[in-house]
Every structure is written in structure tokens, then in C-alpha cells.
Design an enzyme around this catalytic site. Sequence first.
Site, PDB file in Angstrom:
ATOM      1  N   ALA B 244     -60.970 -17.986 -16.984  1.00 34.36           N
ATOM      2  CA  ALA B 244     -61.473 -16.678 -16.550  1.00 34.36           C
ATOM      3  C   ALA B 244     -60.991 -16.339 -15.136  1.00 34.36           C
ATOM      4  CB  ALA B 244     -62.990 -16.671 -16.632  1.00 34.36           C
ATOM      5  N   HIS B 245     -61.345 -15.171 -14.693  1.00 32.65           N
ATOM      6  CA  HIS B 245     -60.896 -14.639 -13.402  1.00 32.65           C
ATOM      7  C   HIS B 245     -61.327 -15.519 -12.229  1.00 32.65           C
ATOM      8  CE1 HIS B 245     -64.978 -13.030 -12.617  1.00 32.65           C
ATOM      9  NE2 HIS B 245     -65.002 -12.970 -13.934  1.00 32.65           N
TER      10      HIS B 245
END
Lengths: 370, 370, 370
Positions: B244-245
Site C-alpha cells: 500500500a501507499h
Amino acid sequence: MAAGPILTLHEIASTVGAQLPQGVDPAIGVSGAATLDQAMSSHISFYEDPRYLRALRATKAGVVLVPSSFEESLSPVVLRVANPAVAFETIFEKFMPAPAHPARGIHPTALVHDTAEIHPTACIRAYAVIEAGVRVGANTTVDVHAFVGRDSQLGDGCWIHPHAVLREGTLAGARVVIHSNAVIGSDGFGFRFSAGAHHRLPHRGYVQLDDDVEVGACTTIDRGRFGRTWIQAGTKIDNLVQIAHNVVIGCHCLIISQTGISGSARLGNYVTLAGQVGVVGHVEVGDRVVVSAKGGVSKDAPAGHQLMGTYGIPAKDARELVAHYRRLPKTVAKIKMLEQELQDLRTLVEKLAAKTPDSLDQGTESDSQR
Amino acid sequence: MAAGPILTLHEIASTVGAQLPQGVDPAIGVSGAATLDQAMSSHISFYEDPRYLRALRATKAGVVLVPSSFEESLSPVVLRVANPAVAFETIFEKFMPAPAHPARGIHPTALVHDTAEIHPTACIRAYAVIEAGVRVGANTTVDVHAFVGRDSQLGDGCWIHPHAVLREGTLAGARVVIHSNAVIGSDGFGFRFSAGAHHRLPHRGYVQLDDDVEVGACTTIDRGRFGRTWIQAGTKIDNLVQIAHNVVIGCHCLIISQTGISGSARLGNYVTLAGQVGVVGHVEVGDRVVVSAKGGVSKDAPAGHQLMGTYGIPAKDARELVAHYRRLPKTVAKIKMLEQELQDLRTLVEKLAAKTPDSLDQGTESDSQR
Amino acid sequence: MAAGPILTLHEIASTVGAQLPQGVDPAIGVSGAATLDQAMSSHISFYEDPRYLRALRATKAGVVLVPSSFEESLSPVVLRVANPAVAFETIFEKFMPAPAHPARGIHPTALVHDTAEIHPTACIRAYAVIEAGVRVGANTTVDVHAFVGRDSQLGDGCWIHPHAVLREGTLAGARVVIHSNAVIGSDGFGFRFSAGAHHRLPHRGYVQLDDDVEVGACTTIDRGRFGRTWIQAGTKIDNLVQIAHNVVIGCHCLIISQTGISGSARLGNYVTLAGQVGVVGHVEVGDRVVVSAKGGVSKDAPAGHQLMGTYGIPAKDARELVAHYRRLPKTVAKIKMLEQELQDLRTLVEKLAAKTPDSLDQGTESDSQR
């Protein structure tokens, strides 16, 4: 949807081999086929699974196909058949014929290497890329943007859906279906650790998919390190499944979504791995083994076993363990109660001992041994 | 497979530094290299891992490479070497040379923006699309149908496999490998909830992959919200992994298939996450942490810890807990037995009390206090 | 990154509605916006989440946006605002404006069927393929290599990212976003078993995505068997999620990465499925249900419930069970202690009985009844 054909109740009833109920006009027209919740009054629908009884009672469909044994009276016209889903499929097909197979031939934007052999009845669609040495069988479709790497072989009647990737050397039998964005033949995840870093082991094997194998969307099947990763005839693989290098899967298995199978594991025939299952490397899973959703297989599983849970315990034992697990608060409360009762009884015994000549000394002695 | 070269036993033995057994004709020809189960009588194979002893005994191979210490007598010609797998790799390469790197240059169907800088030794293959401001280093391959978004930078010796997607601003060091259908730089899953709906937070950061990073097929790495999602040198990521980010992963980690790492988690160096692991957001995972397959990490994990299970418990404790879990039926049976024994003892005590003057009253009193 | 604009502290403070601290020169220039750990001395950063306090104290940023209530004194210039992340977003945008929407129109390499209707403000990028009967709304982008199958309908303001695949008949409302390598409308995993083999059930339905739905990278959504698989307005789906045939998901749900939802399951509105969740087929999940990461849902879940664990137990109970599970070694030790205490007490009682006339016989009798 565009206006389609109209079928009369008479046509429908005779197609599915049902009898029209008394008093129903056989000339009534039906304009479409839809599920119970989506059907409108001019549509036909079907009911088979008791979980949809509520949907059946609420449907707006004008006609419903139901099992022969179904008794309840309903407002739609009811047609009784042995197998409502199959009957519905037949009628559905009349309203919405299956899409025509794409036209034969090679689209002008497809890039096909000079040394590739494409059967004249095959269909190579727009922007597909087919490398050197590839063979494509009769009536096989390589769909839009698909990639078929060097020396791959596709049998007859395969369908490689848009954006599927078949890396070099993939072997596919007849009627193999590869869904969009699946990747067949990526390099296995194998490295040699030396001097503080992971160095890639060459993965020079290939993937072999036998007749009637189906591979879901975004599923990845890695090539073998030297030999093959091998999926045998009739096995169906769902979306987002990972199959590592040198895995062998037998015939007619069902591998359901988001399952992962580690390197060199071997599955027998008719194995079912429900969703999100994990199988560790190098194990043997026997014929007809069933692993429940989210289950793990970390050692060999004998033929016919049903396994559940992260530790791959036989399903009967696993259910008993879960029941015990869920009763843990009661079990702990029971232990506390026993502790209190034991304490109460000890108090009573000590009082008793106090009234019995000589016994108190012995009680003390017993205490001191603890 | 097409007919390839023939190697003599003499050539093979001298290549791998093995001695031919006495009485074996050094001029015997070998026509291929295959795994134990796939090899035919004119092939060479290898044995290293005791799990394959059965396959070794059953192999049809004419020649096998075995460890120096291996004693058992076998029907194939046996060549003893220090490291059979490495020796086999060398021989395999002679029979089936690694595929030539695709030819240098830009395929006429590749679309390369005027402002992109492509090194003259790079290879941009058919239908690849390279946007404005991209830089591609020496000997880097951007394979068929791959997409490299605006302002991305690829170092030397990278391989972007068919259908990989690198969204805008991706930075890749040297020798980075991205497998097919991986997506680098998709928007992070971040929304602001207001007025009953989720509104996208702009994700304007980027993904940075340092030297020697490898990213598996169908793996997704989201861009940072403002800064970077950062995979450091030498880390290898398997297929179908989600990162994820703003995650940071240190050097030389192994992230195995179907693992998910949530936003802003930070991993140290030499971390191993076995398959199907989940890491929650914002945690720190120390150097050399190992998490077993299907494990969860929901809080910071100190360096060197080995974690198991959904709750990320130290492996030693987790194994003890699992053992207790599996003995729950026995534990519960033991509790029932204690309960019965306590009841029996109470009966005995009460009889005893009945024979001891005054004691019964006190027993009753004790009961009433419970 | 190329040299961008310079903003003065005065400009920044007035943009975000903050007051400059006394004694700070409002003409000082700021050259970029970055996260706390990536910012350099000429940059502005922001702090909002206490988990980043350490990063705040260590930042090299020259200016930081902090919450109004933040008191600690820091070396960077501090600007207090109600919502630092939103303020930072505004400033970030000034330094690095959002990428311009790709230019309107159809790229010469895009293949658009004659019968497709493309709005003049839509953008169809390189090598995109759009089949017969498709409609593309205003300001919608179909990005590089994307595939939009026959009769699909895309509303206004959608973005179909590079390499996304929309199989035939997909319906998308307004502002729908499909990320790269997602597959919409693949055939559901449904087979009929007969004569020892699995035979594909035709899946002739479609996928409907209502307004403002977002679908993550490498996510797969299968088409319905007859009717639709339906994702309702405002629902956001992360990467690598599997949604099977005929699933219905209500409005404004969050479906987080690597979750799988089996066929015909129905979710209400505002449901949150955290990462790696599994939902079995045909269940109903009520409004506002939240399932924790790695959780399983195997039966209907009432509205508002919070569920945890593989067996989908209410979160409060699940936490209690986990606590009991982790105390199992102590519980078992306690049972052993009780057993010993009971044994000690029995010894004491037997000694007592030996001194009490006639009682030993009765004890023996009691034993024999066990």
C-alpha cells in the site's frame, strides 16, 4: 438491451418439456429471461435453490420454472420441470444467443512471427503478439492484446482472453481457457543467498496445461525451475490464484480464488481447495482431498481427507476444536468454580480434622509437602 | 523439443569437475537435461534434496549428479559433485541456452514520446508505450505491451516484462525486474468520509524501487500519498502481493506470494514474510523478522523475532498455544474428571462428617456461604 | 524533479489561513512540499497524526503545518491550522499541479468499432480497443491498452486506467474509476459435474458498477450467471480483490485489499471488509457491518455487527476468546495444580477416615461406583 424475440408460452413449455397449467393462454408472449429479482412481468425466471424462496415469492416475473416437486401456489404462471436451471439456460439462450465466436483469421494489427504456425480456423485478434515458433490449433482464439511467447503450443479450441500473458514455452492442450490478465510461465520465486544478497536462480522450465484446463483472471502460474509446472486435464482454477514453480496438480481439481500453492507441491485428482487456502511447498495432497476456505496444508494429506483451519486438521476434529474454543469462557469459569469448591471442601475437612484426635498434625505435614 | 546438441560423459564430467566411475565409457552421449521424474534414458538429471530420494530411485535418467557424500548404488551412471543443483544448472544451460536478450532498439510499433530518453542499447518491444519525460537505461528491456508512464526513470539492465504497468513518476534503479501484469504506482486506497460518502484523497507521490529489486506477476504497489512508497535494494517480491501507499521495505527482504502490507508500514532489512501474511498500517517490523505463512502483524515487531499466527505471536509461544489448542478436548475431559473426583471426595467427607459429632452443621454453614 | 515555483511564507500562510509566528520574515521562500522524513530545509511539510511525532521532531523541513492545538516548540517555522493534511494538500498542489487530463480525442492507434459512440470530450488513448456497441460518456478516459468489450456502457467522467479489461456488457455509471489490470466481467467460476468432469456453466450475465465506484488494480469482478454482479454507488474496492458472480454490494462500502466475496453474497450499505477477508457464498451482510482483517463471514451478519476472526465472531467475544486462548498455558497449569491439591486433600481425607470407625468401607464403596 435492444428489443429481442418474443416467445409464446406454448413455445417455451414445449421447449422445456413442461405442461402449461389449465386455463393459461398458450399464446401469451414472453419477452425475456431474468433472475427472480431482476425479472419484469413479461419475463420468465426460474427457482431451484430453497435459499431463493423469498425471492420467488416476491418476483415480478410473469412465468417461473420450478422443480417438479414444488407445490406452493404462486401468482406467476408456473412451469414444472426436472431441472429448472438447465431449462432456464435453454430459454435464456433463445432470448440472448451466445456471442458469436470472433471471426477466423489474423487481425491486421496482430503481430505474428514468420515462424509461428497458425491454423487457418484460428482467430488472432487486434494487437495480439505471437512470437517465434508458436503453434496455434484449430478454432483457437488469441484475443485482443494477448501475448503468446516463443515456442508456446496451443491446442484446438482454446480461448486466450484479452490481456492474458503466456510466457515462452507454455504448452496448452485442447480447449484450454486462459482468462484476462492471467500470467502463465512467469519466473519462479527462487533465489540463492550469498554474500548478503539474494541471487536469482534461473527458472528455465515451462508450464504445461492439459486438455480442458481453465485458468482464472489475474491468476499466476510460475514456470518450473528445470522441468514443468503441470496442471492436468479438466482442472479448473479460479481468479487470483498463485501456483508456484514445479507444482503438479492432478485431473479435475477445483482451485478456488486467492488460493496459493507453494513450489513442488503435488496434488492428486479431484482435489478441492476452497478460497484463500495455502499449501506449503513439497507436500503431497491425495486424491479427493477437500480443504475448507482459509485452510492451510502444511504436511502430506491422505486421499479423501477433509481438512479445515490454518493447521489443516481433519474437518471433524477441527469442528470439535472450534466448539471447545468458543466454550473457553465457560471452561475457565468451570475451573474457577472447581477451585472454589475444592477450597470449601478443604475448609470442611480441616474442621473435621480438628475434631479428630492426632489428625491435624498429619494435615500440616501434607501441606508442607506441596 | 527440437534436436539439440549431444554431450559426451567425458565433456560433462570435466565441466562439473566430477570423476567418471570406473568402467564407464567416456564417449557415451547425453542428449538432454531433465528433472528426475521427467528424464529419459539419454538424459542427465540431479539429486540434492532428500525429499526426492524416491524419485531418484525411480528415475529413468541415464546419468545423475549427486552430492559427494552420497553412497547408495544406483542404476544410472553416478557423478559426485559438491553442489549438484549448481552443476546441473551449468549442464542444463549447454543443452538449452538461455534465451537471447531481445534485440536492441525500438520496435516500429512501440510508441515512445519525443521527450523520452532511451539508451541506444535498450530494447523497446512491440506495442510498448513510453510517455513523456521517461528515461530508460542501458541494456534495459521494456517488453511487449508494457506501459511506462510520464517521468518514470529506469536504470541499467532492467527488465519490464510483457504487460507490466508503471504509472507516472516511478523510479527504478539498476537491474530491477518487473514481471507481467504487475502494477507499480496505482493510486493508494485513501478516502475522506464526508456527507455520507467517501471522497478520494489525491495520491500524488510515487514508487521508488532500488537496485536489484524484483516484483512478481500481478503484484500491486501503490504510490505514496505525497512522498514515496519505497522498496530498497535487493528485496524480492513474489506474485500477487499488495503493497500500500507510503510503505517502506528495507534491503534484501523476501515478500512471498499473496502477502498484503498496509499503508505506511515500515520493514527493516532481511525481513521474510511467508505467503498470505498481512501487516497492518503504520507498524514497524525490525530487521530479520520472519513471519510464518498466513501470519498477521498488528503491532511493532522487534528485530530478529519470529512470528506466527493471525495475532503475530512469537513462534515458540505460538507453537505451544497450538499444542494446547489441539489438546483442548483432553483438557476438557480432565476437568470433567476432576469435577467427578471432587464430587466423590465430597460425598466421602460428608459421610465422615456424619460420624463426627457436630461437624455436619459446619458443613452446611460452609455450603451456605458459597 | 525539475525546478518549480517558489512560494513565500506570506503566500503560504494566507493560502491556508494561518498566522506567521512573530519575528519570521514573510518573504522567506519555500521551494517544495514533502513528507516529514523526505523534506529538506527549503520545504514545507505537515504533522497531524501523533504516530509521526518522532518524525516531526527529526524533520529537516523549514516549515511545518501543525494542528491548532499543537504546543511543542520546534525548530522549523510552525504554522497552525485546523486541518494540516488538507492545508498541505492545497500547498502541495501549487508546487506540483495535478497532471493535466489527457487530451480529448481518439489516438490514431486506438481501435474503435464503427458502431461505438464516443463522446467528443472523451479521450481514447494509444492502443485502446473499443468493441461494437460501446458507449463512452463525456470527459471519460479510456487509457493506454485498455479493452472495452462489446455493448459496454461508460458514463461521464470515468477513468479506465492502462491495461484494464472490461469484458462485454459491462455497465458503468458516472465517475467510475477502474485501475490498471483490473478485470471486469470475467466468467464466473461455475461448473456442472457429470461423467467425472466439470463442465462450464455459461455465465451470460454482466457487471454493473454504479456512480462513483472505484475498482483497484488487479481486482477481478466476475459477471453474473444470468443477471448482474452489482456494485452500488460510492463503493470503493482496493487492489487484488475477488468478487464472484452475482454478488451484490451496497452503497459506500470499503472492500480492502485481497478480500474475496463468493458467489451470490449480498452486502448492505457502508460495509467495511478489512484486508484478506473471506465471505462465503449466498450470505447476507447487513448495513454498516465491519469485518476485521483476515476475518471470515460464513453466515448472515446482522446490521451494525463488528466481526473478527476466521469464524466471524462478534468482535467483543472474539477478543475475549483470544485472551483466553493466549492464557491457555496458565489455564492448563491451573488445572494441574487443582489436580494435585485434590490428590493431597484425598490423602488427608483417607487418613482421617482411617481414624474414624467404619468410614473406610464407605469410601471404598464410593470408589467402586465410579
